[in-house]
Write a protein that holds these residues in place. Structure first.
Motif, short mmCIF file in Angstrom:
data_model
loop_
_atom_site.label_atom_id
_atom_site.label_comp_id
_atom_site.label_asym_id
_atom_site.label_seq_id
_atom_site.Cartn_x
_atom_site.Cartn_y
_atom_site.Cartn_z
N LEU A 88 2.63 -8.29 5.47
CA LEU A 88 2.17 -8.27 4.08
C LEU A 88 2.68 -9.54 3.40
CD1 LEU A 88 0.79 -6.82 1.70
CD2 LEU A 88 3.02 -5.81 1.17
N VAL A 89 1.75 -10.40 3.03
CA VAL A 89 2.09 -11.72 2.52
C VAL A 89 2.03 -11.72 0.99
CG1 VAL A 89 1.44 -14.16 2.53
CG2 VAL A 89 1.26 -12.80 4.64
N MET A 104 -2.29 -2.96 0.51
CA MET A 104 -1.20 -2.08 0.84
C MET A 104 -1.66 -0.62 0.87
SD MET A 104 2.60 -2.58 -0.58
CE MET A 104 1.99 -2.54 -2.25
N GLN A 105 -2.50 -0.25 -0.08
CA GLN A 105 -3.06 1.10 -0.08
C GLN A 105 -3.86 1.35 1.19
OE1 GLN A 105 -5.30 0.88 -3.74
NE2 GLN A 105 -3.82 2.17 -4.83
N GLU A 136 10.64 -6.84 -7.16
CA GLU A 136 9.35 -6.32 -7.61
C GLU A 136 8.54 -5.79 -6.42
OE1 GLU A 136 5.13 -7.92 -9.54
OE2 GLU A 136 6.58 -9.31 -8.67
N VAL A 137 8.54 -6.54 -5.33
CA VAL A 137 7.77 -6.13 -4.15
C VAL A 137 8.38 -4.88 -3.52
CG1 VAL A 137 6.92 -6.82 -1.89
CG2 VAL A 137 7.00 -8.49 -3.74
N ARG A 138 9.72 -4.84 -3.47
CA ARG A 138 10.37 -3.65 -2.90
C ARG A 138 10.00 -2.39 -3.69
NH1 ARG A 138 14.02 -4.32 1.09
NH2 ARG A 138 14.84 -6.44 1.45
N GLU A 139 9.92 -2.52 -4.99
CA GLU A 139 9.51 -1.38 -5.81
C GLU A 139 8.07 -0.99 -5.50
OE1 GLU A 139 9.31 1.70 -8.43
OE2 GLU A 139 11.11 0.61 -7.75
N GLU A 140 7.21 -2.01 -5.31
CA GLU A 140 5.79 -1.77 -5.04
C GLU A 140 5.59 -1.01 -3.72
OE1 GLU A 140 1.66 -2.01 -5.81
OE2 GLU A 140 3.35 -2.53 -7.11
N VAL A 141 6.41 -1.31 -2.71
CA VAL A 141 6.21 -0.70 -1.38
C VAL A 141 7.09 0.53 -1.18
CG1 VAL A 141 5.59 -2.94 -0.42
CG2 VAL A 141 7.96 -2.13 -0.18
N PHE A 145 4.34 3.08 3.72
CA PHE A 145 4.89 2.97 5.07
C PHE A 145 5.82 1.75 5.20
CE2 PHE A 145 1.66 -0.15 5.29
CZ PHE A 145 1.89 -0.97 6.38
N LEU A 146 5.79 0.85 4.21
CA LEU A 146 6.62 -0.35 4.24
C LEU A 146 7.96 -0.16 3.51
CD1 LEU A 146 3.88 -3.04 3.50
CD2 LEU A 146 5.12 -2.73 5.65
#
Length: 642
Positions: A88-89, A104-105, A136-141, A145-146
């Motif tokens: 995931l870039v 991601m969905q 921010e990305v960690r919160e998003e995933v 599964f990530l």
């Protein structure tokens, strides 16, 4: 050959447009996956791109670069389905963007096995900023599964973090399960083209099985057979390619016009197409509105896309965030297997609203709001063994080959599950078919009921013919399974063999006085004619007996052992037949061969009748014909019954 330890993997990219996916792949592999002129001109990926590189452990991984722009989500979906590990870039100068979220969905719905979050363009930002973007990305995933996926900071310009990324990829690849290289070949086509001097070429990721140069394959939905002229993996010619590898196949005798993205190349006579399937559907919490009964959606599976109607089975509408078992009705055929993952997008505007997995690729059309149907579907969902049992219950009897087709499981896996079910006494193997115990009990009753009915309607006929009795069972029951069941019923004493027919034990035909006189005349005619007996019609004509009475009379005399049937038109009286057989036995006691004219003279017959009885003996394997001669084969030493 591929060993069990071989591991073939496909790595895919995902993320928003212009977040550096293609540059990342170029730095990793040395390959620019943007191959189209428009991609070069616009600086964005439009269609799928492919590359490969060697991992630290020596394995060669295939790479699929997918488009990030929302207009090309359908192209992205065609490539993402076969991957094992996703990168995931996220561009640290922009952070999470709309397609980051949608990709991601999609990956979450497809249940991609493993992933790594790659923060790109780190050479353009300060570390404090990158820390904020990572948070921010960690919160998003965090709810995908990530959620436990490793993060890696890289720069495709300076090479920063690339060695660390290669190490993380190798670690994750080592944790992936091996693919099923022993099952039937299944390769969804993601690209197809014609090369001058070579003909048609298709590319794709092998989901199961092995493909070899020279073998014959089937292309669906075109239902065309083709031969593999050449196999390439990562641009190198090979003799065979295995599950988990990306490959290109040069197919002989196949017109490109019959191909489309979504076509499947596979082992012949294994894969069926379907326009209806059952699946577990989960709607995204962000879906803009409920899905109602018969709503149309865009349905993505493998590399294909069709339009489907959603048939809700236990409700009138599904709310965002809900999950349910539904049935999809497709506008054109696709190849689908149990456990395949799929994505649905709203019909208009086209946005991703949900997805799930296939439970049954070839179900019956279900009636809505039926408790028993929902219970069976939930049971089928619980695992492979439950699915196979439900399929056997639905079909009543089915071959292991048919189970391969409807389940998508390999032969070994099916065999192991069937043996477990047999050990649990839930199914029974009847030669070439598997049957549930309840069906066998019902079939036994049908055989007895049909025999009793036949006796009532045909009181003169000693037994119901084998072929007639089979008609009491479902047409799908194979001849071998029928014969085994019939043998069991006879062995247990519920039916009795009588000549070529079957009867209820103790049943005896009782002719009327008029019928008795006719039977005596008919039997007397055959006794008197001996080995010169005419065929049925001539004999009846000589007696002035109407042919309407013939079949029950002949069946009675044959069943009671007074006449012997040589073929459909010829009979001998039992006394004549026994004498003719004794002559045959005596002859072969002294001679090695026999010719028709000699035997004709021995039994005092004519050529036609002699030919009939000799062919009858051939059918019993008493004799074997070699040219104009016959030799003894399994000839009894004496006339049976004497």
């Amino acid at each position: 050959m591929s060993s069990a330890q071989d591991r073939y993997v496909i790595i895919g990219t995902a993320g928003h447009v212009d977040h550096g996916k293609t540059e990342l792949i170029k730095t990793l592999t040395g390959t620019d996956t943007d191959r189209l002129k428009e991609e070069k001109a616009r600086g964005i990926t439009i269609d799928l791109g492919f590359a490969s590189f060697r991992l630290p452990g020596g394995e060669i991984a295939g790479v699929v670069d997918v488009p990030g722009h929302e207009r090309f989500i359908s192209n992205m979906l065609a490539g993402i389905g076969g991957i094992d590990l996703v990168l995931l870039v996220v561009d640290v100068t922009e952070g999470v963007m709309p397609q980051t979220h949608e990709h991601m969905q999609i990956m979450d719905l497809l249940q991609i096995p493993r992933g790594i979050v790659v923060l790109t363009k780190c050479d353009l930002s300060e570390e404090e900023w990158i820390d904020l973007v990572e948070e921010e990305v960690r919160e998003e995933v965090s709810h995908t599964f990530l959620k436990n996926a490793p993060f890696c900071r890289v720069s495709s310009v300076t090479g920063e973090g690339m060695d660390e990324l290669r190490r993380l990829i190798a670690e994750n690849v080592a944790l992936l399960p091996s693919k099923d290289a022993d099952g039937p070949l299944r390769l969804p086509v993601d690209r197809h083209f014609t090369m001058s001097g070579f003909g048609t070429v298709v590319t794709g990721t092998i989901l199961s099985g092995t493909v070899r140069v020279g073998e014959t394959l089937e292309v669906l939905p075109a239902e065309e057979k083709t031969r593999v002229r050449e196999v390439q993996v990562h641009g190198n010619k090979v003799e065979e390619a295995y599950a988990g590898q990306r490959c290109a196949l040069n197919l002989a005798g196949l017109e490109r016009a019959v191909l489309e993205r979504g076509s499947v190349v596979g082992t012949p006579a294994i894969f069926d197409q379907t326009t209806r399937l059952d699946g577990r559907l989960t709607l995204l919490p962000e879906a803009p509105r409920p899905v109602k009964f018969r709503d149309p959606v865009h349905f993505y599976l493998g590399t294909g896309r069709v339009v489907a109607e959603v048939a809700l089975l236990d409700r009138d509408e599904m709310q965002p965030g809900e999950s349910a078992i539904v049935q999809f009705h497709l506008d054109r055929p696709i190849v689908a297997h149990r456990e395949d993952r799929y994505i649905i997008r709203s019909y208009s505007p086209m946005i991703t609203i949900g997805g799930g997995r296939v439970l049954d690729p070839r179900p019956e059309k279900h009636r809505r709001f039926r408790k028993e149907i929902m219970e069976s579907l939930i049971e089928m969902e619980s695992g492979e063994k439950a699915f196979l049992l439900q399929k056997i219950l639905d079909k009543q009897c089915i071959t292991a080959k048919e189970l391969e087709t409807v389940s998508g499981m390999g032969k070994e896996k099916i065999t192991a599950n069937l043996k477990e079910l047999e050990g649990e006494k839930k199914i029974v193997q009847m030669v070439d078919q598997w049957v549930v115990g309840q069906a066998l009990v019902a079939w036994r009753h049908r055989l007895l009921e049909e025999t009793e009915r036949f006796h009532a309607e045909n009181p003169l006929i000693p037994g119901i013919p084998h072929a007639t009795l089979k008609g009491a069972l479902p047409r799908k029951v194979s001849p071998k399974a029928y014969e085994k069941l019939l043998g069991q019923v006879v062995a247990e004493g519920f039916l009795q063999q009588r000549g070529e027919g079957l009867c209820i034990p103790g049943f005896t035909p009782e002719p009327t006085e008029e019928q008795t006189l006719d039977l005596e005349r008919l039997e007397g005619a055959y006794r008197k004619a001996g080995a010169m007996a005419k065929n049925k019609n001539e004999t009846l004509a000589q007696l002035g007996m109407p042919s309407s009475k013939a079949d029950p009379y002949f069946a009675y005399l044959f069943g009671m052992g007074r006449l012997v049937k040589l073929n459909d038109e010829s009979f001998f009286h039992k006394e004549t037949y026994d004498r003719a057989l004794q002559v045959l036995i005596d002859h072969f006691a002294k001679h090695d061969t026999l010719i028709l004219p000699d035997y004709r003279d021995m039994i005092g017959s004519a050529r036609k009748q002699t030919q009939g009885i000799l062919e009858h003996f051939d059918g019993l394997k008493y004799t074997m014909r070699r040219g104009d001669e016959r030799v003894a084969w399994k000839l009894p030493k004496e006339v049976p019954g004497k």
